[in-house]
Design a protein around this motif. Structure first.
Motif, mmCIF file in Angstrom:
data_model
loop_
_atom_site.group_PDB
_atom_site.id
_atom_site.type_symbol
_atom_site.label_atom_id
_atom_site.label_comp_id
_atom_site.label_asym_id
_atom_site.label_seq_id
_atom_site.Cartn_x
_atom_site.Cartn_y
_atom_site.Cartn_z
ATOM 1 N N GLU A 1 -3.774 4.887 -5.675
ATOM 2 C CA GLU A 1 -5.028 4.235 -5.029
ATOM 3 C C GLU A 1 -5.246 2.720 -5.546
ATOM 4 O O GLU A 1 -4.746 2.436 -6.486
ATOM 5 N N ASN B 1 -5.221 1.451 4.734
ATOM 6 C CA ASN B 1 -5.759 2.846 4.948
ATOM 7 C C ASN B 1 -7.125 3.128 3.966
ATOM 8 O O ASN B 1 -6.806 3.092 2.669
ATOM 9 N N PRO B 2 -8.239 3.329 4.272
ATOM 10 C CA PRO B 2 -9.258 3.585 3.432
ATOM 11 C C PRO B 2 -9.157 4.651 2.470
ATOM 12 O O PRO B 2 -9.720 4.798 1.464
ATOM 13 N N ARG B 3 -8.452 5.690 2.805
ATOM 14 C CA ARG B 3 -7.852 6.608 2.007
ATOM 15 C C ARG B 3 -6.970 6.146 0.649
ATOM 16 O O ARG B 3 -7.102 6.836 -0.296
ATOM 17 N N VAL B 4 -6.488 5.110 0.872
ATOM 18 C CA VAL B 4 -5.629 4.356 -0.278
ATOM 19 C C VAL B 4 -6.376 3.430 -0.954
ATOM 20 O O VAL B 4 -6.255 3.275 -2.221
ATOM 21 N N CYS B 5 -7.000 2.420 -0.117
ATOM 22 C CA CYS B 5 -7.664 1.177 -0.505
ATOM 23 C C CYS B 5 -9.037 1.417 -0.291
ATOM 24 O O CYS B 5 -9.633 1.615 0.821
ATOM 25 N N ARG B 6 -10.004 1.181 -1.325
ATOM 26 C CA ARG B 6 -11.586 1.341 -1.261
ATOM 27 C C ARG B 6 -12.243 0.122 -1.889
ATOM 28 O O ARG B 6 -11.460 -0.373 -3.126
ATOM 29 N N GLN C 1 0.914 -1.121 -0.112
ATOM 30 C CA GLN C 1 0.160 0.279 0.061
ATOM 31 C C GLN C 1 0.888 1.190 0.045
ATOM 32 O O GLN C 1 0.648 2.137 -0.776
ATOM 33 N N GLU C 2 2.051 1.120 0.771
ATOM 34 C CA GLU C 2 2.703 2.322 0.872
ATOM 35 C C GLU C 2 3.341 2.743 -0.377
ATOM 36 O O GLU C 2 3.707 3.901 -0.811
ATOM 37 N N ARG D 1 0.972 4.084 -2.820
ATOM 38 C CA ARG D 1 0.795 5.730 -2.745
ATOM 39 C C ARG D 1 2.117 6.501 -3.192
ATOM 40 O O ARG D 1 1.767 7.562 -3.650
#
Length: 304
Positions: A137, A103-108, A69-70, A73
């Motif tokens: 994202e 993080n829901p701001r990165v993964c939805r 994820q990082e 991003r």
């Protein structure tokens, strides 16, 4: 005197049993780590892990997902992951395990419902395009535009012409996504007839899972063979070199989750960019501020 000896023997036996358990756990962990260490570097197991603890393995994989994820991003990657399969195949379960540590701001998660009247009059892919990932994202599609190749085809929710047009245009659409820089990964969760029936029965009797079983799920089960045929046609047209399908054996939910996540981690080369540990700043000094009395506030009752 006799009681003392008996107590000593029992204590010694308990210690030995504990030591043996620790040794077994250590051997098991070592065997697993020998297969799964340094996932981010692309190392993969050469054969299935025979012994593992589900929670421990899931935690390791979720920690790697945080690293991925990082990387997504920071590098501004656009990742789109599609999860398809029969009802009760376990798509929602693996999506939950992927997203819960991120993080829901990165993964939805995207789980679109039945299209509105307006959406039915739009270009078929239009409502999905609006949900595609931006830079940095990850988007997890719990079902996707492949509804047209499955439920819509089998249940008669689209015309033959619309179905044929989907099979023709879907590869072109996905080629455009990849060409634009989107990393597209597609998973099909395969579950047997017997296992799906067992899960359906469980959902009818378990109040917590009852919501997962809809009238459409029951109706779809009557068309098992037609769904199989539709899936095979779909794969024939859309399982391409640049946009391949990956099939997940989903009869065992826990193994399916671990195998899918481990495979996902190998699709995107990433580095460990986790920030260094933070140090908490000192707390602000007390300047004599008087907080309101607890009796003046509505506190949740301490039932537990």
């Amino acid at each position: 005197m006799g009681d003392g000896k008996t107590g000593g023997k029992k204590k010694k036996k308990a210690v030995l049993e504990m030591a043996g358990e620790v040794l077994r756990d250590a051997r098991e962990v070592a065997a697993v780590e020998a297969h799964w260490h340094v996932l981010g570097s692309g190392q993969v197991p050469d054969k299935p892990v025979k012994k593992y603890k589900y929670i421990d393995e899931l935690a390791k994989l979720q920690f790697e997902l945080i690293k991925l994820q990082e990387w997504v991003r920071v590098e501004g990657l656009k990742v789109c992951i599609i999860f398809e399969g029969r009802d009760a195949a376990g798509k929602g379960g693996v999506i939950k395990r992927i997203a819960e540590s991120l993080n829901p701001r990165v993964c939805r998660i995207v789980a679109l419902g039945t299209p509105t009247e307006k959406e039915r009059g739009q270009w078929y892919f239009q409502r999905y395009v609006a949900q595609l990932p931006a830079k940095g994202e990850i988007v997890l599609f719990d079902r996707s535009w492949y509804n047209r190749a499955g439920v819509e085809k089998v249940m008669g929710f689209c015309t033959d012409d619309e179905y044929e047009e989907f099979l023709r245009s879907c590869p072109l659409f996905e080629e455009m996504l990849v060409q634009s820089g989107i990393i597209l990964i597609k998973y099909w969760f395969s579950v047997s007839d017997e296992e799906q029936e067992r899960r359906f029965i469980e959902r009818t009797t378990n109040p917590i899972k009852r919501w997962k079983l809809s009238p459409m799920d029951l109706e779809s089960r009557k068309h098992w063979v037609e769904y199989s045929q539709a899936k095979d046609v779909m794969l024939k047209h859309t399982d391409l070199k640049r946009t391949p399908w990956y099939i997940v054996d989903a009869d065992n939910k826990k193994r399916a989750r671990l195998n899918c996540i481990a495979h996902l981690l190998r699709q995107i080369p990433y580095k460990d960019l986790l920030p260094e540990a933070l140090e908490l700043p000192p707390r602000q000094e007390d300047t004599g501020y008087k907080r309101p009395a607890k009796s003046d506030q509505r506190w949740v009752p301490g039932i537990y």
